[in-house]
Design a protein around this motif. Sequence first.
Motif, PDB file in Angstrom:
ATOM      1  N   VAL A 135     121.310 -28.784 -97.508  1.00 45.01           N
ATOM      2  CA  VAL A 135     121.085 -27.519 -98.224  1.00 45.01           C
ATOM      3  C   VAL A 135     120.498 -26.485 -97.275  1.00 45.01           C
ATOM      4  CG1 VAL A 135     120.746 -28.502-100.535  1.00 45.01           C
ATOM      5  CG2 VAL A 135     118.815 -28.327 -98.972  1.00 45.01           C
ATOM      6  N   SER A 136     120.714 -25.224 -97.619  1.00 50.17           N
ATOM      7  CA  SER A 136     120.040 -24.151 -96.856  1.00 50.17           C
ATOM      8  C   SER A 136     119.024 -23.492 -97.778  1.00 50.17           C
ATOM      9  CB  SER A 136     121.058 -23.123 -96.375  1.00 50.17           C
ATOM     10  OG  SER A 136     121.514 -22.344 -97.457  1.00 50.17           O
ATOM     11  N   GLU A 137     118.154 -22.698 -97.207  1.00 48.64           N
ATOM     12  CA  GLU A 137     117.071 -22.099 -98.008  1.00 48.64           C
ATOM     13  C   GLU A 137     117.110 -20.581 -98.023  1.00 48.64           C
ATOM     14  OE1 GLU A 137     113.462 -25.239 -97.349  1.00 48.64           O
ATOM     15  OE2 GLU A 137     113.973 -23.938 -95.662  1.00 48.64           O
ATOM     16  N   TYR A 138     117.957 -19.978 -97.193  1.00 47.90           N
ATOM     17  CA  TYR A 138     117.929 -18.516 -97.044  1.00 47.90           C
ATOM     18  C   TYR A 138     119.006 -17.813 -97.875  1.00 47.90           C
ATOM     19  CZ  TYR A 138     114.588 -18.781 -93.241  1.00 47.90           C
ATOM     20  OH  TYR A 138     113.458 -18.974 -92.496  1.00 47.90           O
ATOM     21  N   ILE A 139     118.586 -16.697 -98.469  1.00 49.81           N
ATOM     22  CA  ILE A 139     119.543 -15.804 -99.133  1.00 49.81           C
ATOM     23  C   ILE A 139     119.305 -14.426 -98.536  1.00 49.81           C
ATOM     24  CG2 ILE A 139     120.215 -14.726-101.315  1.00 49.81           C
ATOM     25  CD1 ILE A 139     119.221 -17.265-102.718  1.00 49.81           C
ATOM     26  N   SER A 192     116.313 -13.933 -96.428  1.00 45.56           N
ATOM     27  CA  SER A 192     115.004 -14.143 -97.046  1.00 45.56           C
ATOM     28  C   SER A 192     114.917 -15.600 -97.512  1.00 45.56           C
ATOM     29  CB  SER A 192     114.872 -13.179 -98.231  1.00 45.56           C
ATOM     30  OG  SER A 192     113.809 -13.561 -99.032  1.00 45.56           O
ATOM     31  N   ARG A 193     113.788 -16.248 -97.190  1.00 44.76           N
ATOM     32  CA  ARG A 193     113.676 -17.674 -97.541  1.00 44.76           C
ATOM     33  C   ARG A 193     113.269 -17.791 -99.011  1.00 44.76           C
ATOM     34  NH1 ARG A 193     109.592 -22.202 -95.298  1.00 44.76           N
ATOM     35  NH2 ARG A 193     110.768 -23.987 -96.045  1.00 44.76           N
ATOM     36  N   ASP A 194     114.256 -17.939 -99.866  1.00 42.89           N
ATOM     37  CA  ASP A 194     114.016 -17.943-101.306  1.00 42.89           C
ATOM     38  C   ASP A 194     113.914 -19.351-101.886  1.00 42.89           C
ATOM     39  OD1 ASP A 194     113.876 -15.223-101.561  1.00 42.89           O
ATOM     40  OD2 ASP A 194     116.027 -14.971-101.853  1.00 42.89           O
ATOM     41  N   LEU A 195     114.346 -20.368-101.140  1.00 44.65           N
ATOM     42  CA  LEU A 195     114.288 -21.761-101.632  1.00 44.65           C
ATOM     43  C   LEU A 195     113.398 -22.572-100.712  1.00 44.65           C
ATOM     44  CD1 LEU A 195     116.032 -22.238-104.142  1.00 44.65           C
ATOM     45  CD2 LEU A 195     117.160 -20.570-102.692  1.00 44.65           C
ATOM     46  N   ASP A 225     124.273 -15.013 -96.442  1.00 40.90           N
ATOM     47  CA  ASP A 225     124.757 -13.943 -97.308  1.00 40.90           C
ATOM     48  C   ASP A 225     123.981 -14.005 -98.613  1.00 40.90           C
ATOM     49  OD1 ASP A 225     125.880 -16.121 -98.547  1.00 40.90           O
ATOM     50  OD2 ASP A 225     127.870 -15.799 -97.711  1.00 40.90           O
ATOM     51  N   GLY A 226     124.579 -13.578 -99.689  1.00 39.39           N
ATOM     52  CA  GLY A 226     123.855 -13.487-100.957  1.00 39.39           C
ATOM     53  C   GLY A 226     123.702 -14.806-101.699  1.00 39.39           C
ATOM     54  N   GLU A 227     124.139 -15.921-101.092  1.00 42.98           N
ATOM     55  CA  GLU A 227     124.015 -17.231-101.748  1.00 42.98           C
ATOM     56  C   GLU A 227     123.493 -18.257-100.759  1.00 42.98           C
ATOM     57  OE1 GLU A 227     128.180 -17.612-102.716  1.00 42.98           O
ATOM     58  OE2 GLU A 227     127.800 -17.164-104.818  1.00 42.98           O
ATOM     59  N   TYR A 228     122.732 -19.232-101.220  1.00 40.18           N
ATOM     60  CA  TYR A 228     122.384 -20.317-100.308  1.00 40.18           C
ATOM     61  C   TYR A 228     123.505 -21.365-100.370  1.00 40.18           C
ATOM     62  CZ  TYR A 228     120.367 -22.794-104.424  1.00 40.18           C
ATOM     63  OH  TYR A 228     120.165 -23.373-105.644  1.00 40.18           O
ATOM     64  N   THR A 229     123.404 -22.409 -99.548  1.00 43.93           N
ATOM     65  CA  THR A 229     124.538 -23.325 -99.360  1.00 43.93           C
ATOM     66  C   THR A 229     124.169 -24.754 -99.705  1.00 43.93           C
ATOM     67  OG1 THR A 229     125.288 -21.902 -97.569  1.00 43.93           O
ATOM     68  CG2 THR A 229     126.187 -24.128 -97.606  1.00 43.93           C
ATOM     69  N   LEU A 263     112.643  -4.415 -94.433  1.00 48.43           N
ATOM     70  CA  LEU A 263     113.748  -3.504 -94.754  1.00 48.43           C
ATOM     71  C   LEU A 263     115.041  -3.957 -94.049  1.00 48.43           C
ATOM     72  CD1 LEU A 263     114.674  -0.664 -95.906  1.00 48.43           C
ATOM     73  CD2 LEU A 263     114.225   0.185 -93.621  1.00 48.43           C
ATOM     74  N   PHE A 264     114.935  -4.229 -92.750  1.00 46.17           N
ATOM     75  CA  PHE A 264     116.128  -4.587 -91.983  1.00 46.17           C
ATOM     76  C   PHE A 264     116.578  -6.015 -92.285  1.00 46.17           C
ATOM     77  CE2 PHE A 264     115.245  -0.766 -89.858  1.00 46.17           C
ATOM     78  CZ  PHE A 264     116.368  -0.409 -89.147  1.00 46.17           C
ATOM     79  N   ASN A 265     115.609  -6.917 -92.313  1.00 46.11           N
ATOM     80  CA  ASN A 265     115.958  -8.332 -92.390  1.00 46.11           C
ATOM     81  C   ASN A 265     116.400  -8.749 -93.789  1.00 46.11           C
ATOM     82  OD1 ASN A 265     116.046 -10.798 -90.848  1.00 46.11           O
ATOM     83  ND2 ASN A 265     114.435 -11.507 -92.224  1.00 46.11           N
ATOM     84  N   GLU A 266     115.799  -8.123 -94.805  1.00 46.17           N
ATOM     85  CA  GLU A 266     116.095  -8.580 -96.167  1.00 46.17           C
ATOM     86  C   GLU A 266     116.812  -7.529 -97.007  1.00 46.17           C
ATOM     87  OE1 GLU A 266     112.487 -10.158 -97.842  1.00 46.17           O
ATOM     88  OE2 GLU A 266     112.086 -11.283 -96.011  1.00 46.17           O
ATOM     89  N   LYS A 267     116.196  -6.321 -97.086  1.00 52.25           N
ATOM     90  CA  LYS A 267     116.754  -5.330 -98.013  1.00 52.25           C
ATOM     91  C   LYS A 267     118.139  -4.855 -97.562  1.00 52.25           C
ATOM     92  CE  LYS A 267     112.976  -5.654-100.306  1.00 52.25           C
ATOM     93  NZ  LYS A 267     112.960  -6.616-101.405  1.00 52.25           N
ATOM     94  N   LEU A 268     118.247  -4.472 -96.271  1.00 54.69           N
ATOM     95  CA  LEU A 268     119.548  -4.009 -95.791  1.00 54.69           C
ATOM     96  C   LEU A 268     120.553  -5.161 -95.739  1.00 54.69           C
ATOM     97  CD1 LEU A 268     118.607  -1.451 -92.993  1.00 54.69           C
ATOM     98  CD2 LEU A 268     119.240  -0.999 -95.337  1.00 54.69           C
TER      99      LEU A 268
END
Lengths: 230, 767
Positions: free
Chosen positions: B486-490, B493-496, B553-557, B706-711
Amino acid sequence: MEERRIILETEDIIKQYKQYDTVVTAVNRATFRVFDGEFVAIIGASGSGKSTLLHICAGLDRPNHGKVIVRGNNLSTMSADELSRFRGNFLGMVFQNHNLIPQFTALENILVPTLMCNKPDLSYEQHLKKLVTTLGIADRLHHLPSELSGGQQQRVAIARALINRPQVVFADEPTGNLDRKNADEVLELLIQTKELLGQTLVMVTHDLSIAERADRIFVMENGNIEPYRR
Amino acid sequence: MKLGRYVDHKYVRYTPVDALRRAGRFLRRFFAPSNVKHAFKNVISARREYAVFFIALIATQFIFWSSVTVFDSRDATARAEASSLADWTFAVEGYTQEQWFDIYNRELLVADAREEQYRGYVSYDAEAYTVMGEKLYSVKFTLPENNRADCDFIVLKYSLDKEGTSVRYSPAVDYEEGRLASKAFETVVIIVAGAISAFMLLALFLIRTNHYKFKYGVYMSFGADFEKLLETAGWELFAIAVITFLPAAILGIGVSALTIGLSGGAFALEWDRIPLAMLWTFIVVLVAVLPSVKILSVKAPINLLKAEDNSNLVSSPRRSKRMFGKKYPFHYELLSFLRFRRYYINLLASAVAFSTFFFLGNFLSDMMIKSANTPVPAYTISAGEGGLDAYDIEELAETQGIDYVLWENSVSAIGIGAHAVISRNQAADNYSNTVPAAYDESLRADNNFKFLSLDEFMISTAEKNGLWSVEGDPRSALNEPNTVVVSEYINNSRDLDFEVGDKIIIAVFAEQSGSIDTSRNDKKYILTQQLEAYDFAYLELTVGAVVDFADTDGEYTIGMSPAMFSDITGKSLGVSEAQIYLEPDLSPAEKQTAYAAVRRMAAICGGSVNDTYSDLYKAVDERCGYQNALRTCAVAIMLTAPLIWFFSQSAFAKKRRKENMMLSAFGADRAAMKKQYLASGVMLAIPACVLATALSTLVCYLVFVLFNEKLAAIGVISGVRFNFAISPLAYAVCAILNAVCAVVATYLPFRKYCREVDEAEKRSRTE
């Protein structure tokens, strides 16, 4: 008999300063009138509020309450810019401590009002010559204020107040920092120019002997103004 | 400027004609020769007084010139590079012999014969190659202009786009197409540079108007209104801007030209930059002057005249009594620090702001370097219906010149009505896509992920090239039953938060028992609907490895074996897209060989090749990168921090001159006064260091987010995972500079005061 025109009228002027928990009332419901061409002196002890009242009348400060009407214009309702232009065109001010710009020469200081009102220097040349000759500073025009004596600095301040031919001249203790001889000379000059240009002169002083030369005298005490009975 | 005037003490709005007339009058007055003459005379004769503005305007214009020089040189370098890479405009790949002959005979020759206006407009060169025994053609077309619209017109006009072919544009066309985006970026940079410059000048101008408020008070006493003050104050800066225009341009262009030249880029500068520079400077100065003049103009003149000596004093009688029993100089200066706190806060805020810009410039530069160093595929193959299989990928990867190939066979959970059931601890606090799971109300359901098919070749490619960061064994997904990675980034951003050995449950759609609302695209809403209307088959899986794929991208794996992938998703194992990365420093011939192999593979799978021209853009970045210009500008901004310190402190020292004289009159000796000023400097240095470090870190962190997550979330930046790390050198430079400036800027005016007093004494003795 010809009715005299009112040039300056104040109505219920109140000026208060808040200093932390204390409210100081510098001017308390001051109401008085000055007629065109008149010489009015305001006397009073130090801290009685006479300078504050003069600054309000000259449009340099705003009252907390009341009206100041000069030449039929209510200064209290004017915007900052309108007031600036009005001061430049119709009012002249002689400050107690001269307030000359130290980096400017005497001549440059005198010409400041003409620059501020975009009046070309040339049209004022004759008037300027006459003023500086009368005031006795013609040979000191290219000196800095720091190179002038107290009396000379005050004369430069008077020339600056008169250069735009204002209708009303306000003078805040113009002789306060001068010795008797210089004080008499400066007063004489102010009265002389007032007569010459048909101006109104409102002067604040704590010296009764100087005030005696005025047409009318008002006395201020604890912020209140009343006519002085000679 | 006002939009109305007072008539009989009532405010009346201007009609448009009035407003125009008034604006015209103002401009006539503003640009009157007398104003210009006075301004130049004034700033030249009082050049020491205006020195700080001379330096500041050189710095601001330096920023402008360095920026535009980099833009123009980058443009020239890119064009030169692009032209050297291809001498054609567009190419059509994959014609069969029949298709090409048909176009050649029916379209091109006929057009040449009949349409005089197009005769010689298109030239072409066909090259034959063989794929699986079939002869195919690649035809390169050359047009007079490198313009995408012209290419498309010709493709349409001569029906060049045939079945099974793909159109490929030359690097020059590709570059010209991206010019609009580059221009937009340039405009944004110029605006941001203008805003920073205006802020810098505004900070200095506010110090000046504060220091010279007496002068402006006199002006206002004798009739100066807002417009007049603007003329007086504005022209002073305009005059300095005019005087410094040429030196700043030479410096800015020179430094940039040197940097570009050393990196091997082509220097260029467009002539239209000169009027742009003038306009830019005019706007910057106007924006800097307007607020300070407006603030002045609404003040009562008597306050400006009276407040000259104590404008920043916030002492009170109650606080003054604290002086009793205190010692001179330290306690005294500590109380002074308190008395003048408003001034010190303003000073610290202005000085620290410029350190922050320096920090930010460096931080952004580091991000750009990381972005430039992130590998970009040279080609992508979009496969046809059959897709590419594992053998095709392996064959491609083994081709000479190709470093590695990345591919992805994935399916979004939402697309097949699946979801994962995870524990509360496995989702970060700010992750909001989960809903209570139907499987177990104490757990959370989430559909914001994709299923990925893994295989041995993919894992070994990633390992060999260091593409993934892995915790655990990724091969466990292939070798052990019911095990996944599994991956944790979306979106970076580390969301998981998964651990190796964790259990997750995959809910796979079984049947539909109710209707669902499909009107909304919101993933969470869809999941809630699905939980109510669908029946699921649940599969408990073990996390065998936690993998950071770097590219998010917008989904983790959730990665799994091909067999499990097919079972869950019902999808075949064909790959729809492959990314081809080339080895570094290939010769043109080697590149051509690699390209031929890629083209052949695309033809086999019925797909097309997209050339990303990554080597072109990499070369441009190396020779004419924004990062060097950004760093130079950051240093230029940083060097203005001392200006703020010295200008402000010397002005402030003049205000404290009388205080010094009084202290001296009542017995303070030089040594004690020296200690007083040094103590003051140290008292300023400490908060300056702390504030500069704290504010810079905070601002950089916000920009990082801003650069790493929002953009990244909106797709502006992808594929680059930035790390939040600030160079210790930047911290050290910032802290030391502020500390030294605080102490020296406080102490030097005292030395000057001492010198002046000594000279005065010497003079009086002589007289």
